[in-house]
Design an enzyme around this catalytic site. Sequence first.
Site, PDB file in Angstrom:
ATOM      1  N   GLU A  90       0.605  -1.290  -0.279  1.00  0.00           N
ATOM      2  CA  GLU A  90       0.191  -0.295  -0.016  1.00  0.00           C
ATOM      3  C   GLU A  90       1.121   0.885   0.065  1.00  0.00           C
ATOM      4  O   GLU A  90       2.105   1.794   0.279  1.00  0.00           O
ATOM      5  CB  GLU A  90      -1.072  -0.074   1.399  1.00  0.00           C
ATOM      6  CG  GLU A  90      -1.825  -0.677   1.031  1.00  0.00           C
ATOM      7  CD  GLU A  90      -3.416  -1.193   2.271  1.00  0.00           C
ATOM      8  OE1 GLU A  90      -3.659  -2.215   2.438  1.00  0.00           O
ATOM      9  OE2 GLU A  90      -2.649  -0.467   3.032  1.00  0.00           O
TER      10      GLU A  90
ATOM     11  N   CYS B  37      -1.355   5.757   9.747  1.00  0.00           N
ATOM     12  CA  CYS B  37       0.406   5.022   9.699  1.00  0.00           C
ATOM     13  C   CYS B  37      -0.074   3.426  11.047  1.00  0.00           C
ATOM     14  O   CYS B  37      -1.630   3.744  11.742  1.00  0.00           O
ATOM     15  CB  CYS B  37       1.231   5.906  10.927  1.00  0.00           C
ATOM     16  SG  CYS B  37       1.621   7.668  10.753  1.00  0.00           S
TER      17      CYS B  37
ATOM     18  N   CYS C 196       6.405  -6.930   7.663  1.00  0.00           N
ATOM     19  CA  CYS C 196       7.833  -6.399   8.749  1.00  0.00           C
ATOM     20  C   CYS C 196       7.602  -7.771   9.201  1.00  0.00           C
ATOM     21  O   CYS C 196       6.793  -7.637  10.170  1.00  0.00           O
ATOM     22  CB  CYS C 196       7.688  -4.567   8.671  1.00  0.00           C
ATOM     23  SG  CYS C 196       9.192  -3.725   9.688  1.00  0.00           S
TER      24      CYS C 196
ATOM     25  N   CYS D 179       4.143   8.351   0.886  1.00  0.00           N
ATOM     26  CA  CYS D 179       3.940   7.650   1.269  1.00  0.00           C
ATOM     27  C   CYS D 179       4.214   6.113   1.313  1.00  0.00           C
ATOM     28  O   CYS D 179       3.358   5.989   1.006  1.00  0.00           O
ATOM     29  CB  CYS D 179       2.811   7.426   2.993  1.00  0.00           C
ATOM     30  SG  CYS D 179       3.512   6.266   4.359  1.00  0.00           S
TER      31      CYS D 179
ATOM     32  N   CYS E  29       6.640  -4.341  16.101  1.00  0.00           N
ATOM     33  CA  CYS E  29       6.245  -3.659  16.543  1.00  0.00           C
ATOM     34  C   CYS E  29       4.378  -4.455  16.934  1.00  0.00           C
ATOM     35  O   CYS E  29       3.734  -4.436  16.275  1.00  0.00           O
ATOM     36  CB  CYS E  29       6.290  -2.085  16.110  1.00  0.00           C
ATOM     37  SG  CYS E  29       7.899  -1.924  16.116  1.00  0.00           S
TER      38      CYS E  29
ATOM     39  N   CYS F 246       1.520  -2.690  15.682  1.00  0.00           N
ATOM     40  CA  CYS F 246       1.409  -1.898  14.549  1.00  0.00           C
ATOM     41  C   CYS F 246       0.760  -2.795  13.622  1.00  0.00           C
ATOM     42  O   CYS F 246       1.356  -4.543  13.287  1.00  0.00           O
ATOM     43  CB  CYS F 246       3.025  -1.670  14.592  1.00  0.00           C
ATOM     44  SG  CYS F 246       2.746  -1.363  11.899  1.00  0.00           S
TER      45      CYS F 246
HETATM   46  N1  SAH Z   1       8.890   0.706   9.925  1.00  0.00           N
HETATM   47  C1  SAH Z   1       9.243   1.947   9.956  1.00  0.00           C
HETATM   48  C2  SAH Z   1       8.384   2.898   8.921  1.00  0.00           C
HETATM   49  C3  SAH Z   1       6.756   2.590   8.481  1.00  0.00           C
HETATM   50  S1  SAH Z   1       5.471   2.695  10.349  1.00  0.00           S
HETATM   51  C4  SAH Z   1       9.620   2.896  11.442  1.00  0.00           C
HETATM   52  O1  SAH Z   1       8.474   2.256  12.010  1.00  0.00           O
HETATM   53  O2  SAH Z   1       9.435   4.013  11.570  1.00  0.00           O
HETATM   54  C5  SAH Z   1       5.817   4.889  10.690  1.00  0.00           C
HETATM   55  C6  SAH Z   1       5.269   5.205  11.812  1.00  0.00           C
HETATM   56  O3  SAH Z   1       4.367   4.855  12.708  1.00  0.00           O
HETATM   57  C7  SAH Z   1       6.318   4.133  12.710  1.00  0.00           C
HETATM   58  O4  SAH Z   1       7.070   5.643  13.126  1.00  0.00           O
HETATM   59  C8  SAH Z   1       4.761   4.345  13.901  1.00  0.00           C
HETATM   60  O5  SAH Z   1       5.781   3.974  15.394  1.00  0.00           O
HETATM   61  C9  SAH Z   1       3.573   4.361  13.250  1.00  0.00           C
HETATM   62  N2  SAH Z   1       2.823   3.557  13.499  1.00  0.00           N
HETATM   63  C10 SAH Z   1       2.945   1.816  13.180  1.00  0.00           C
HETATM   64  N3  SAH Z   1       1.775   1.684  13.751  1.00  0.00           N
HETATM   65  C11 SAH Z   1       0.755   2.847  14.444  1.00  0.00           C
HETATM   66  C12 SAH Z   1      -0.454   2.791  15.296  1.00  0.00           C
HETATM   67  N4  SAH Z   1      -1.221   2.297  14.908  1.00  0.00           N
HETATM   68  N5  SAH Z   1      -1.049   4.505  14.807  1.00  0.00           N
HETATM   69  C13 SAH Z   1      -0.591   5.103  15.179  1.00  0.00           C
HETATM   70  N6  SAH Z   1       1.116   5.430  14.683  1.00  0.00           N
HETATM   71  C14 SAH Z   1       1.819   3.656  13.905  1.00  0.00           C
HETATM   72 FE1  SF4 Z   2       7.491  -2.661  10.898  1.00  0.00          FE
HETATM   73 FE2  SF4 Z   2       5.157  -1.368  12.013  1.00  0.00          FE
HETATM   74 FE3  SF4 Z   2       7.825  -1.599  13.462  1.00  0.00          FE
HETATM   75 FE4  SF4 Z   2       7.141  -0.238  11.688  1.00  0.00          FE
HETATM   76  S1  SF4 Z   2       6.554   0.187  13.210  1.00  0.00           S
HETATM   77  S2  SF4 Z   2       8.992  -1.127  12.036  1.00  0.00           S
HETATM   78  S3  SF4 Z   2       6.105  -1.382   9.984  1.00  0.00           S
HETATM   79  S4  SF4 Z   2       6.049  -3.675  13.010  1.00  0.00           S
END
Ligand code: SAH
Ligand code: SF4
Length: 321
Positions: free
Chosen positions: A62, A306, A82, A75, A86, A89
């Site tokens: 996406e 995000c 991934c 974006c 996390c 996420c």
């Molecule tokens: N993997 C990279 C880039 C993609 S995630 C990273 O983690 O930085 C992009 C951003 O979205 C990151 O700052 C992450 O912490 C945030 N993010 C992930 N899941 C989220 C959610 N459910 N709500 C708000 N931000 C989120």
């Molecule tokens: Fe991966 Fe989501 Fe963590 Fe970014 S926030 S490193 S996309 S698991």
Amino acid sequence: MFAGLMRQRWIRWDQFSTLAKPLRARLQAEVDLSWPAIIQSQGSSDGSTKHIFEMGDGRQIEGVHMPYDDRVTLCLSSQVGCAMGCTFCATGQMGIIRNLSSAEIVGQVVAMLNHHAHPLDRPVNLVFMGMGEPLHNFDHLMAAFEVLTDAEGLAIPPRRITVSTSGLVAGIQRMGSLARRPRLALSLNGTTDEHRSRIMPVNRVWGLEALAEALGRFPLQSGERITLEYVMLKGVTDSLEDARRLAAFARRFPSKVNLIPFNAHEGSGYEPPEESRIVAFCRCLSEAGLPVSVRRSRGQDVGGACGQLVREGQSRHPKIP
Ligand code: SAH
Ligand code: SF4
């Protein structure tokens, strides 16, 4: 028969046992190299559009197109899924399926600009904040960066490209050593090792001290700052003690803080913070002298904000019907 099959972009030619092996390999390589095609677009009430791309092997990723008055921000995804896991996420819950090729990274940009008939004189910002951990796909990411920035390519200035990482110190150091590189954003999201490790497993490998040292040594241009992204999870990362510890961390190098109220998705078990807490958290950081902004994520109503990006029902091996 072949013409019909060729139209099915996701076919696994390498599993097509009636063809000679070298031919199978060549056909598969062509499919794998093909650029991502937009197969679905969903406009949000805030003006952004979430696009679903299908690649040569049938995998889906996406990207989000976010127009502003004078510019557009795209974006982008860097991987299918991934590996970082996390806990807050949606992409992290998918696990890693594969890296994107550099063509697939560049292809997302070209496809979105074409789709929206982007005027050539209007600036384009790129943020690697879609699916995947960009520094986990370092070589393809940087090859794509060269094409995106080259005068013969898309000629996007490097300062308009931001790579967001969960904190892969080895990758941060590698990026810092490059003469031409994108800007850096770190997803901090936790202010003690105990808390951060609980929501970001990568913190068990590179903890907060290792991160602060790597960011302190990251060579910045004059006026450049490292963005610290901070996802606010109600009752987990949104206390005012967190705000004070975040401020102490952020003061160790030129930085700006971007607060991201949690975007809810099914089954995450987390909740967004109270509005009053966002305001108080923000005030605490600005009183500490830090530039701070709150990211009101765009595309929330279409699941494009995000951490909401996930392609459901992707089987590991698409089948020939
Ligand atoms: N993997 C990279 C880039 C993609 S995630 C990273 O983690 O930085 C992009 C951003 O979205 C990151 O700052 C992450 O912490 C945030 N993010 C992930 N899941 C989220 C959610 N459910 N709500 C708000 N931000 C989120
Ligand atoms: Fe991966 Fe989501 Fe963590 Fe970014 S926030 S490193 S996309 S698991």
